[in-house]
Design a protein around this motif. Sequence first.
Motif, short mmCIF file in Angstrom:
data_model
loop_
_atom_site.label_atom_id
_atom_site.label_comp_id
_atom_site.label_asym_id
_atom_site.label_seq_id
_atom_site.Cartn_x
_atom_site.Cartn_y
_atom_site.Cartn_z
N UNK A 126 0.81 -1.35 0.12
CA UNK A 126 0.00 0.00 -0.05
C UNK A 126 0.77 1.15 -0.02
N UNK A 127 2.19 1.07 0.16
CA UNK A 127 3.01 2.54 0.40
C UNK A 127 2.54 3.13 1.60
N UNK A 128 1.98 2.59 2.57
CA UNK A 128 1.49 3.68 3.61
C UNK A 128 2.44 3.71 4.97
N UNK A 129 3.02 2.48 5.30
CA UNK A 129 3.88 2.32 6.34
C UNK A 129 5.35 2.75 5.94
N UNK A 130 6.22 3.48 6.80
CA UNK A 130 7.35 3.55 6.59
C UNK A 130 8.26 2.08 6.64
N UNK A 131 9.44 1.99 6.13
CA UNK A 131 10.13 0.72 5.99
C UNK A 131 10.09 0.62 7.48
N UNK A 132 10.03 -0.61 8.04
CA UNK A 132 10.55 -1.09 9.59
C UNK A 132 11.98 -1.14 9.50
N UNK A 133 12.47 -0.83 10.93
CA UNK A 133 13.93 -1.16 10.99
C UNK A 133 14.31 -2.49 10.88
N UNK A 134 15.64 -2.73 10.30
CA UNK A 134 16.02 -3.92 10.32
C UNK A 134 16.14 -4.69 11.59
N UNK A 135 15.50 -6.06 11.64
CA UNK A 135 15.68 -6.72 12.73
C UNK A 135 17.10 -7.23 13.00
N UNK A 136 17.50 -6.86 14.17
CA UNK A 136 18.83 -7.20 14.27
C UNK A 136 19.15 -8.80 14.28
N UNK A 137 20.23 -8.91 13.63
CA UNK A 137 20.69 -10.41 13.52
C UNK A 137 22.01 -10.63 13.04
N UNK A 138 22.78 -11.33 13.89
CA UNK A 138 24.25 -11.56 13.38
C UNK A 138 24.50 -12.83 12.88
N UNK A 139 25.13 -12.69 11.52
CA UNK A 139 25.44 -13.91 10.74
C UNK A 139 26.64 -14.70 11.52
N UNK A 140 26.41 -16.01 11.74
CA UNK A 140 27.34 -16.88 12.30
C UNK A 140 28.60 -17.05 11.34
N UNK A 141 29.93 -16.86 11.69
CA UNK A 141 30.77 -17.24 10.93
C UNK A 141 31.99 -18.19 11.53
N UNK A 142 32.43 -18.99 10.49
CA UNK A 142 33.40 -20.08 11.52
C UNK A 142 34.79 -19.47 12.05
N UNK A 143 35.33 -18.11 11.41
CA UNK A 143 36.21 -17.67 11.84
C UNK A 143 36.10 -16.21 11.39
N UNK A 144 37.10 -15.34 12.21
CA UNK A 144 37.01 -14.04 12.13
C UNK A 144 37.68 -13.76 10.48
N UNK A 145 37.21 -12.22 10.21
CA UNK A 145 37.58 -12.03 8.84
C UNK A 145 38.95 -11.56 8.77
N UNK A 146 39.65 -12.19 7.74
CA UNK A 146 41.19 -12.31 7.64
C UNK A 146 41.51 -10.63 7.25
N UNK A 147 42.98 -9.98 7.41
CA UNK A 147 43.32 -9.03 7.13
C UNK A 147 43.41 -9.04 5.62
N UNK A 148 43.52 -10.02 4.96
CA UNK A 148 43.85 -10.05 3.30
C UNK A 148 42.69 -9.25 2.69
N UNK A 149 43.29 -8.98 1.54
CA UNK A 149 42.38 -8.21 0.45
C UNK A 149 42.47 -8.78 -0.70
N UNK A 150 41.38 -8.43 -1.70
CA UNK A 150 41.69 -8.93 -3.05
C UNK A 150 42.87 -8.72 -3.69
#
Length: 622
Positions: free
Chosen positions: A114-138
């Motif tokens: 209907x285009x009547x309500x504002x976008x609801x806020x993103x529901x907080x959710x943290x994706x689970x990763x097996x390991x931290x992000x490495x320092x390497x880049x492309x």
Amino acid sequence: MRLSPALYVLVAAGSLTQAAAVDKRDLASEIWADIESAASCTACEALLVVLKGLAAFGNTIFVDTITEVCKLSGADDPDVCEGAVALEGPILAQDLRGMTVGSHTSTLFCNTFFGLCPFPAVTPYSVTFPSPKPATTRPAVSGQPPLTFVHISDIHVDQFYETGASYNCTKPICCRPYTAADAPGNNGYPAGPYGNTACDAPVSLEDSMFAAINSIAPNAAFTIFTGDIVDHAVWLVNETQVTADIQDAYSHMASLPHVYTTAGNHEASPVNAFNPAAVKTSLDIQWLYNLLATDNQPYLGSDAQEIQNFGAYSTKFAGGNLRIISINSNLYYKENYWLYEKTMESDPSGQLAWLVSELDAAEQAGENVYIIGHMAMGLDDALHDGSNYFNQIVDRYSATIAALFFGHTHVDQFEIAYTDYTNPSFSNALEVSYLAPSMTPTSGPPAFQVVSVDPVTFGVLDITTYIANISDPSYQNGPTWVEYYSAKQAYGPLVDPPLTDPTAELTPAFWHNVTVAFENDDTAFQSYIAHKSRGWNVPSCTGDCKTSEICGMRAAEAQYNCATVTPGINFRKRDEGLERLPGVVEERVCDGARLRPLLSKLAARDGLLEEMLEKVQVKYRE
């Protein structure tokens, strides 16, 4: 709300017996009055109470009533109303029966439909990763001779297209003999043998483009197809037709270099209806996943069996250190009505967890990855929650992902992912999503792209778009496919220093700097706008349009794309309320569903309100 006291009692009571006695035209009239009077989020929530009550009476009454509303509105021809609501209505009714008014789901529903309500806020959710992000880049490109592949999308082949049928019809898509007046020889708007901008693609156009690909890119290593095979006559589509269309398209694609595919929203019947595994229904989409697994087996071998899980797969390119992961983006598409569950899932069918496992394995193996899908996740078609969670994954594995490829919009565009969308810059640009233009000519000349990449890192070096100019008087004698433009030649000179080396990568930082150039050089920006539609009926884009367009380029996450919701009841004959008239560039032709344009344009007043109300009054005086 203007619901009559008697009808309100019936709706509130949920009495199926009493409701059955209500004339469906009277019920439709009351629903119509409530819809057109709703002009705020609060009013929309009140309207949902009425629609929930209607849905409680069962699918038959719901479908009959909404069909009557559709007819009274003039949104579509009666047969289109009947077919579309019969297919899509039961899903919507199931959503409404389980929905809690005032919840995240109902707010999103009011926003979407209907285009009547504002976008609801993103529901907080943290994706689970097996390991931290490495320092390497492309890694930096190797400088070795490039490898090429072909990107095609949104072919929308209409098996019922007839040369000579009218391209000026009253349906959402033309060039079919819907009536005797539309048939070849009986109309003043005969469609040519190779297609029309008011119609989906004939098989002859498909054959022409595939032959051109083999001629222009004979050494292409593979082909990426980012979805949408089936035509836009969604009110007539069923599982049997979809099956035949997919099998026919795959047989034609056998002529192309090794093909990697993904499922478009039109590959479902009803259109867009990809139910998550947790949603049990007699309309389960498993039949499609089984079909795609079988049809992809020649290209994917044993990896094709993964498709049976939720329409996604991961496979290794035999000619280099590249893994291609095809995701089912329809599980985050706001026009997929099955997603509007009472409590919306953070990870429908577990696809995001699967994607993490595939990317983590690729990282450990030192592989480069292309992610392909139909709908780009930064579009306003993407649910903000799913887009946010997907973006977390892209951020985490940015050193492994070489690029992302999508379709869906039918136009030529790109989206940049950042580590910080509130302060985007060349220094925090992470990834680029490339959206290919369509073969179907509903948004301009049919097109395909040849992508040049580094053979070691698989970084994108250039993208060249080829078109067949459908406006050329000689087009109907047989399309001539020509180079339209090269991304590097068009945009490389805009940055400082200029990027013109054939072996240089079009990095995320480069593309951000191109957006800065667009801000400062309006001639360059207007050239980009022309490229989007392949030079066809190029719209004016200045002021807010330009600001919004550049914002969209800098938003591979949907909540940052500057999209706004606007209520209105602009009834037209095309998806998203756009009238099928010469000169109208339609960027929403791929949505497919008919109920959303019906409901979303019923919500508030504009210049056509009085006309629509008058039609209702005349109808009920008969």
